[in-house]
Design an enzyme around this catalytic site. Structure first.
Site, PDB file in Angstrom:
ATOM      1  N   SER A 104       0.831  -1.205   0.000  1.00 14.23           N
ATOM      2  CA  SER A 104       0.000   0.000   0.000  1.00 14.23           C
ATOM      3  C   SER A 104       0.865   1.254   0.000  1.00 14.23           C
ATOM      4  O   SER A 104       0.343   2.363   0.090  1.00 14.23           O
ATOM      5  CB  SER A 104      -0.882  -0.007   1.251  1.00 14.23           C
ATOM      6  OG  SER A 104      -0.092  -0.318   2.380  1.00 14.23           O
ATOM      7  N   THR A 220      -1.936   3.580   4.139  1.00 13.65           N
ATOM      8  CA  THR A 220      -0.906   4.618   4.054  1.00 13.65           C
ATOM      9  C   THR A 220      -0.035   4.623   5.294  1.00 13.65           C
ATOM     10  O   THR A 220      -0.529   4.350   6.385  1.00 13.65           O
ATOM     11  CB  THR A 220      -1.608   5.990   3.954  1.00 13.65           C
ATOM     12  OG1 THR A 220      -2.312   6.019   2.716  1.00 13.65           O
ATOM     13  CG2 THR A 220      -0.644   7.137   4.032  1.00 13.65           C
ATOM     14  N   ARG A 248      -6.489   9.131 -10.275  1.00 13.04           N
ATOM     15  CA  ARG A 248      -7.026   9.482  -8.954  1.00 13.04           C
ATOM     16  C   ARG A 248      -5.898   9.856  -7.994  1.00 13.04           C
ATOM     17  O   ARG A 248      -4.876   9.165  -7.902  1.00 13.04           O
ATOM     18  CB  ARG A 248      -7.814   8.295  -8.387  1.00 13.04           C
ATOM     19  CG  ARG A 248      -8.453   8.553  -7.022  1.00 13.04           C
ATOM     20  CD  ARG A 248      -7.609   8.049  -5.875  1.00 13.04           C
ATOM     21  NE  ARG A 248      -8.300   8.140  -4.582  1.00 13.04           N
ATOM     22  CZ  ARG A 248      -7.725   7.926  -3.411  1.00 13.04           C
ATOM     23  NH1 ARG A 248      -6.447   7.596  -3.355  1.00 13.04           N
ATOM     24  NH2 ARG A 248      -8.402   8.033  -2.289  1.00 13.04           N
ATOM     25  N   THR A 271      -5.096   8.252   7.728  1.00 19.00           N
ATOM     26  CA  THR A 271      -5.077   7.122   6.808  1.00 19.00           C
ATOM     27  C   THR A 271      -6.522   6.687   6.625  1.00 19.00           C
ATOM     28  O   THR A 271      -7.355   6.884   7.505  1.00 19.00           O
ATOM     29  CB  THR A 271      -4.205   5.969   7.333  1.00 19.00           C
ATOM     30  OG1 THR A 271      -4.303   4.854   6.437  1.00 19.00           O
ATOM     31  CG2 THR A 271      -4.593   5.523   8.717  1.00 19.00           C
ATOM     32  N   GLY A 272      -6.807   6.102   5.490  1.00 22.21           N
ATOM     33  CA  GLY A 272      -8.185   5.682   5.226  1.00 22.21           C
ATOM     34  C   GLY A 272      -8.652   6.234   3.893  1.00 22.21           C
ATOM     35  O   GLY A 272      -7.838   6.618   3.054  1.00 22.21           O
TER      36      GLY A 272
HETATM   37  N1  ASP Z   1      -5.588   7.718   2.374  1.00 22.77           N
HETATM   38  C1  ASP Z   1      -5.110   6.887   1.302  1.00 22.77           C
HETATM   39  C2  ASP Z   1      -5.776   7.305   0.018  1.00 22.77           C
HETATM   40  O1  ASP Z   1      -6.948   7.613   0.022  1.00 22.77           O
HETATM   41  C3  ASP Z   1      -5.301   5.438   1.532  1.00 22.77           C
HETATM   42  C4  ASP Z   1      -5.030   4.910   2.925  1.00 22.77           C
HETATM   43  O2  ASP Z   1      -4.627   5.621   3.810  1.00 22.77           O
HETATM   44  O3  ASP Z   1      -5.233   3.754   3.207  1.00 22.77           O
HETATM   45  O4  ASP Z   1      -5.132   7.249  -1.006  1.00 22.77           O
END
Ligand code: ASP
Length: 364
Positions: A104, A220, A248, A271-272
C-alpha cells in the site's frame, strides 16, 4: 460574561491550575506570543494545551499501522542521534516505501485499475514548509522527492510526469514498481473489476507478523515526530486505494488533509479513504482544534465526527478513516471509525510498540 478560562487566567491560582509557568504567565498577561501578529485573536497555545498525560514524553515518533514499527525504528535512530524530526520522518517512511511486502506504499504497492503504481506523498517541517508529489510513477521514494520539492522549488506540489521529470533531474533512479505479487492480484481483480474503495480486513490484531494487512486494500503510512529540540515534522506516503481510477489522487499528498504540522501547537495525520479526509480537511481541522484547547484525543474524535455526520449510521460499515495526532508536549491521540486502527509509538521510556486505537464502531 467571564468564561472559566478568562477567570483562571486572571488569577495566580488559575495559572497554576492550568500548569502555566512564570514565563508563560508573563505571556498570558499580554505579551505577544511567538509567531502571532499583534492584534491576532487566536488563543495562546500555552493557555490552552493542558499539561496532561504524556507530558515530557519527548522526543517521540508515532506512525500509522503495523508497518509503522520498523519505520519508527528507523526514525528513532535519527532522533536518538540528536537529529532533526524532518530527517527522522523521511528516514522512517522510506522503510515501507522500499518494502515490497507493504502493498500500500511505494515499491510493491497495488496498482490502479490500469496496472499503474501511482504514488502520493507529502512532508511538512517545523517551519511550516511543505512539499508534495502526486500521481508519481516509477520512483521508489516519493517522500524524498516531496522533500526536494519543498527545499528546492518555489512550489508545494508537483504531479505526474512533471514530478517524475523533476525526480529524475534530482538523481532519483527510475524503476518499475509493480511487483509480480501485485500484478497477479491485480489480474485476479480484473476478472470481476468490482471496485470498493475500502474492503474490511481480516482482523489485523490477531496477526503477529510485521506484514501489513490492516485495512484490506490500502494502508498509508503517516508519521509524526518531535525531536530533542522540541521541533515537529510529519510525512505521509502511499500508493493510494487499490484499483483506483487512473489519475485518482487521494488525501495523502494534500497538506491539511492527510498531514498538518504547526510547531506551536502539534501535528496530525490520516489514513483511510482519502476522499472523506479531503472533504473535511481533517488534519488541519485537528491541529486547529488543538490550538483552541482540545486534547489530541478530543481533536481526533471530532475529526471523525465530521465524517460520521456526513453518513447515515448504516453506511458507516463501508467507511474507514483513522486520525493520529500529537501536541507539542508529546501527548498522543488516535481515533478511527472501524475497530481496528493501530499505530506505532516510539519514545525513550517505552521503546517501540503497537497501540490499538479507540474507534467509533466497536468490535462485535
Ligand atoms: N488515504 C489513502 C488514500 O486515500 C489510503 C489509505 O490511507 O489507506 O489514497
Amino acid at each position: 460574561m467571564t468564561t472559566r478560562r478568562e477567570f483562571l487566567i486572571g488569577t495566580g491560582a488559575g495559572l497554576t491550575a492550568l500548569g502555566v509557568t512564570q514565563a508563560m504567565g508573563a505571556r498570558l498577561a499580554g505579551a505577544q506570543p511567538v509567531g502571532q501578529g499583534a492584534g491576532s485573536r487566536m488563543p495562546l497555545v500555552d493557555r490552552i494545551v493542558p499539561p496532561g498525560e504524556g507530558l515530557g514524553r519527548k522526543p517521540l515518533v508515532v506512525s500509522t499501522w503495523r508497518h509503522g514499527l520498523p519505520a519508527n525504528e528507523a526514525a528513532w535512530k535519527v532522533i536518538a542521534d540528536g537529529g532533526r524530526a524532518l530527517d527522522a520522518v523521511e528516514a522512517g517512511v522510506r522503510v515501507p516505501e522500499a518494502d515490497p511486502e507493504v502493498m500500500s506504499v511505494g515499491y510493491g504497492g497495488r496498482p490502479d485499475r490500469e496496472g499503474h503504481v501511482t504514488l502520493d506523498a507529502c512532508i511538512m517541517d517545523e517551519h511550516g514548509q511543505a512539499g508534495a508529489v502526486a500521481f508519481l510513477e516509477n520512483i521508489m521514494h516519493p517522500i524524498s522527492v516531496a522533500r526536494k520539492v519543498m527545499e528546492l522549488t518555489p512550489h508545494v506540489m508537483l504531479v505526474g510526469e512533471g514530478a517524475r521529470r523533476f525526480a529524475v533531474a534530482q538523481g532519483f533512479p527510475e524503476q518499475d514498481l509493480l511487483t509480480d505479487k501485485a500484478r497477479t492480484e491485480w489480474r485476479e481483480w480484473l476478472k470481476s473489476s468490482e471496485y470498493k474503495p475500502w474492503t474490511p480486513p481480516t482482523d489485523p490484531r490477531s496477526t503477529s507478523s510485521a506484514k501489513p494487512s490492516a485495512s484490506g486494500n490500502h494502508d498509508t503510512i503517516s508519521m509524526l515526530a518531535i525531536d530533542a529540540d522540541g521541533n515537529l515534522s510529519g510525512a505521509c506516503t502511499t500508493s493510494g486505494l487499490a484499483y483506483k481510477m487512473h489519475g485518482r489522487v487521494g488525501d495523502s499528498p494534500i497538506i491539511g488533509a492527510a498531514l498538518f504540522v504547526d510547531n506551536e501547537v502539534g501535528a496530525a495525520c490520516a489514513t483511510g479513504i482519502g476522499e472523506e479526509v479531503m472533504k473535511t480537511l481533517g488534519s488541519f481541522l485537528i491541529v486547529e482544534l488543538m490550538r483552541q484547547g482540545a486534547t489530541p484525543q478530543e481533536a481526533c474524535e471530532e475529526g471523525i465526527a465530521r465524517i460520521r455526520h456526513r453518513h447515515r449510521d448504516d453506511d458507516l460499515s463501508q467507511v474507514q478513516v483513522a486520525y493520529l495526532a500529537i501536541d507539542r508536549h508529546g501527548n498522543v491521540g488516535a481515533y478511527d471509525i472501524q475497530p481496528w486502527f493501530q499505530y506505532a509509538i516510539t519514545d525513550a521510556e517505552g521503546g517501540t510498540r503497537l497501540v490499538d486505537s479507540d474507534s467509533y464502531l466497536k468490535k462485535k
